[in-house]
Design a protein around this motif. Structure first.
Motif, mmCIF file in Angstrom:
data_model
loop_
_atom_site.group_PDB
_atom_site.id
_atom_site.type_symbol
_atom_site.label_atom_id
_atom_site.label_comp_id
_atom_site.label_asym_id
_atom_site.label_seq_id
_atom_site.Cartn_x
_atom_site.Cartn_y
_atom_site.Cartn_z
ATOM 1 N N PRO A 111 0.826 -1.216 0.000
ATOM 2 C CA PRO A 111 0.000 0.000 0.000
ATOM 3 C C PRO A 111 0.863 1.271 0.000
ATOM 4 C CG PRO A 111 -0.626 -1.507 1.767
ATOM 5 C CD PRO A 111 0.609 -2.044 1.166
ATOM 6 N N GLY A 112 0.438 2.264 -0.775
ATOM 7 C CA GLY A 112 1.127 3.558 -0.794
ATOM 8 C C GLY A 112 2.218 3.652 -1.843
ATOM 9 N N ASN A 145 7.091 -3.149 -9.513
ATOM 10 C CA ASN A 145 6.064 -2.982 -8.454
ATOM 11 C C ASN A 145 6.568 -3.711 -7.212
ATOM 12 O OD1 ASN A 145 2.739 -3.018 -10.011
ATOM 13 N ND2 ASN A 145 4.502 -1.755 -10.397
ATOM 14 N N VAL A 146 6.206 -3.177 -6.044
ATOM 15 C CA VAL A 146 6.606 -3.840 -4.793
ATOM 16 C C VAL A 146 5.381 -4.581 -4.213
ATOM 17 C CG1 VAL A 146 7.619 -3.538 -2.495
ATOM 18 C CG2 VAL A 146 8.258 -1.989 -4.352
ATOM 19 N N TYR A 147 5.601 -5.821 -3.775
ATOM 20 C CA TYR A 147 4.502 -6.645 -3.247
ATOM 21 C C TYR A 147 4.808 -7.151 -1.833
ATOM 22 C CZ TYR A 147 2.742 -6.997 -8.034
ATOM 23 O OH TYR A 147 2.256 -6.710 -9.270
ATOM 24 N N ASN A 148 3.727 -7.349 -1.088
ATOM 25 C CA ASN A 148 3.840 -8.069 0.192
ATOM 26 C C ASN A 148 3.299 -9.475 -0.024
ATOM 27 O OD1 ASN A 148 4.713 -5.756 1.453
ATOM 28 N ND2 ASN A 148 2.684 -5.207 2.231
ATOM 29 N N VAL A 149 4.034 -10.468 0.432
ATOM 30 C CA VAL A 149 3.558 -11.843 0.298
ATOM 31 C C VAL A 149 3.385 -12.460 1.690
ATOM 32 C CG1 VAL A 149 5.938 -12.696 -0.028
ATOM 33 C CG2 VAL A 149 4.022 -14.138 -0.692
ATOM 34 N N LYS A 150 2.292 -13.196 1.804
ATOM 35 C CA LYS A 150 2.006 -13.882 3.073
ATOM 36 C C LYS A 150 1.585 -15.301 2.720
ATOM 37 C CE LYS A 150 -0.375 -11.447 6.243
ATOM 38 N NZ LYS A 150 -1.603 -10.880 6.821
ATOM 39 N N THR A 210 8.566 -9.207 1.610
ATOM 40 C CA THR A 210 8.291 -8.199 0.568
ATOM 41 C C THR A 210 9.211 -8.516 -0.607
ATOM 42 O OG1 THR A 210 7.805 -6.600 2.279
ATOM 43 C CG2 THR A 210 8.274 -5.714 0.104
ATOM 44 N N PHE A 211 8.719 -8.353 -1.835
ATOM 45 C CA PHE A 211 9.589 -8.569 -3.004
ATOM 46 C C PHE A 211 9.273 -7.536 -4.074
ATOM 47 C CE2 PHE A 211 5.911 -11.253 -3.888
ATOM 48 C CZ PHE A 211 5.647 -10.976 -5.235
#
Ligand code: SF4
Ligand code: SF4
Length: 456
Positions: A359-360, A373-378, A418-419
């Motif tokens: 986000p942001g 793009n930056v992503y959060n992975v869970k 994060t990747f």
């Protein structure tokens, strides 16, 4: 109901309240008899389960754990994460429906036989009270007598044991919520390190102590919402503790009915009611009055069962069945709901992945003609095995940059990271491109995940 007492003043106010709204203490006689023995043995199993369940391990995994902080729930060995809210809600719905079905069929039997409030009050605290202060008449005398040395010693002894058990109860509850390993770790640390947790534990223990020492049966008669639902759940076919007014009336020693009006059934009742007045909200179906009346019937040479487990129809017509249209319908719905729960539980994926753009952050245009793009992975590993996982981009062409490409997730654990995803401009057909990730374990694709990639 016909033939019962004409005095209906019991309907004016709760039985444990006087005319001015003050508390009337219920002194319940110690029950004795077949049903009480059965209830005592059953309560031992329940107490054993309550204390022992957090320590049970299956293949090294917890049997029960309600870890709210980590949003991880293990129920009878099956693990549920926050992502399993739907499956968990199916389980909860099935449980609620089971309680409804059980109540329609057997009345408030749950309250008297399995509810933790009753188990602790009747089978733990009250038994200690009988042991220290004696039966109900002695308790009455002690409470209304002057503060003698005997009274001080007995009250001190009783309340000290009550405080100790309340603290022990709170800590057993903590074991359910944090597991024995964490509890022992916390207990071995100085109190100052977990001061807020310690104060909360003391506060909860204080509430338990107050409930079991002073508030007592009022939880069942005034507070518990389940008790309030009896009016809509019970019908004339529900099996409840009931008085056979056809046989008992007209009551009195010199009358024709079997009830000799000895009021022994009232003296033994933990909520203080007179079951001869018919079904009442306060009755928790504990069966203490059944035992007491059976003993009176044996003494006067009459058949047992003047107070018994039966339905209103059973008393009226002399026969009863536990089946009626309502509980048959509830059983079918429960079967469908529970089957659906089992199906969703067994068919859920071994891992659950969530990949969302951070986000942001929008996108970045890079010198090598790529957009990133930056992503959060869970990723949640729902299995009981450790899993080596790899994240690859399936489409379009691009490159993932994350700290270490191999992710080893322990059993029943969650991986978060994060990747950055780089995609060449030539691969992007619009400003919002669908990207597909593959999650692999030992070179085997086990899950795909689609999300969006933004670009100019
Ligand atoms: S114990 Fe039995 S006989 Fe005595 S008052 Fe109650 S119902 Fe009547
Ligand atoms: S009326 Fe009988 S079954 Fe109901 S709460 Fe009192 S003693 Fe228990």
């Amino acid at each position: 109901m016909t033939g019962v007492s004409k005095d209906i003043s019991f309907r004016d106010r709760p039985i444990n309240m006087d005319e001015r709204g003050g508390r009337k203490w219920v002194y319940a006689k110690k029950p004795k008899g077949r049903w009480y023995t059965r209830r005592t043995i059953f309560s031992w199993f329940l107490l054993l389960f309550f204390i022992g369940a957090p320590f049970i391990k299956i293949n090294g995994n917890s049997f029960i754990l309600l870890d709210i902080a980590s949003r991880k729930f293990i129920i009878f060995g099956a693990i549920f994460w926050a992502q399993d809210a739907f499956i968990l809600s199916l389980l909860m719905l099935s449980f609620v429906l089971f309680i409804v079905l059980f109540t329609v069929t057997f009345g408030r039997l749950w309250c008297g036989w399995a509810c933790p409030q009753t188990i602790f009050l009747e089978m733990v605290f009250r038994k200690i009270e009988y042991l220290i202060e004696g039966d109900y008449k002695k308790q009455h005398k002690l409470n209304n007598g002057p503060w003698t040395a005997e009274k001080i010693v007995k009250k001190l002894a009783k309340h000290s044991v009550f405080v100790f058990i309340s603290i022990a109860m709170t800590n057993v509850f903590l074991l359910w919520f944090m597991g024995p390993e964490k509890w022992f770790e916390m207990a071995s640390e100085p109190i100052s390190e977990n001061l807020s947790g310690f104060l909360i534990m003391l506060g909860v223990s204080g509430v338990f102590y107050w409930i079991y020492s002073f508030f007592r049966e009022q939880i069942c008669t005034m507070v518990c919402p389940y008790g309030r639902m009896q009016g809509v759940l019970l019908d004339s076919k529900s099996i409840i503790v009931t008085y056979d007014y056809k046989r008992g009336e007209p009551r009195g020693a010199k009358r024709d009915g079997d009830c000799i009006d000895c009021r022994q059934c009232v003296s033994v009742c933990p909520t203080g009611i007179d079951i001869r007045n018919g079904t009442q909200l306060e009755c928790i179906n504990c069966t203490a009055c059944v035992d007491q009346c059976n003993s009176v019937m044996r003494t006067i040479g009459k058949d047992e069962g003047l107070i018994r487990l039966d339905s209103e129809d059973g008393i009226k017509h002399g026969h009863s069945t536990i089946w009626n249209v309502r509980n048959k319908a509830y059983s079918v719905v429960l079967l469908i709901l529970f089957s659906f729960f089992i199906y969703t539980l067994l068919s859920r994926p071994a891992i659950e992945t969530t990949i969302l753009r951070t986000p942001g952050l929008l996108y970045q245009e890079n010198a090598d003609n790529t957009i990133s793009n930056v992503y959060n992975v869970k990723i949640v590993n729902k299995t009981h095995d450790k899993m080596p996982l790899e994240l690859h981009l399936i489409s379009p062409k691009g490159e993932i940059k994350m700290a270490g490409s191999t992710m080893a997730i322990n059993d029943q654990s969650m991986y978060e990271s994060t990747f950055i995803l780089f995609i060449p401009r030539s691969e992007l057909k619009s400003d919002n491109t669908e990207v597909v990730f593959g999650i692999y374990s030992n070179d085997k694709l086990i899950e795909t995940y689609k999300t969006s990639f933004v670009s100019p």
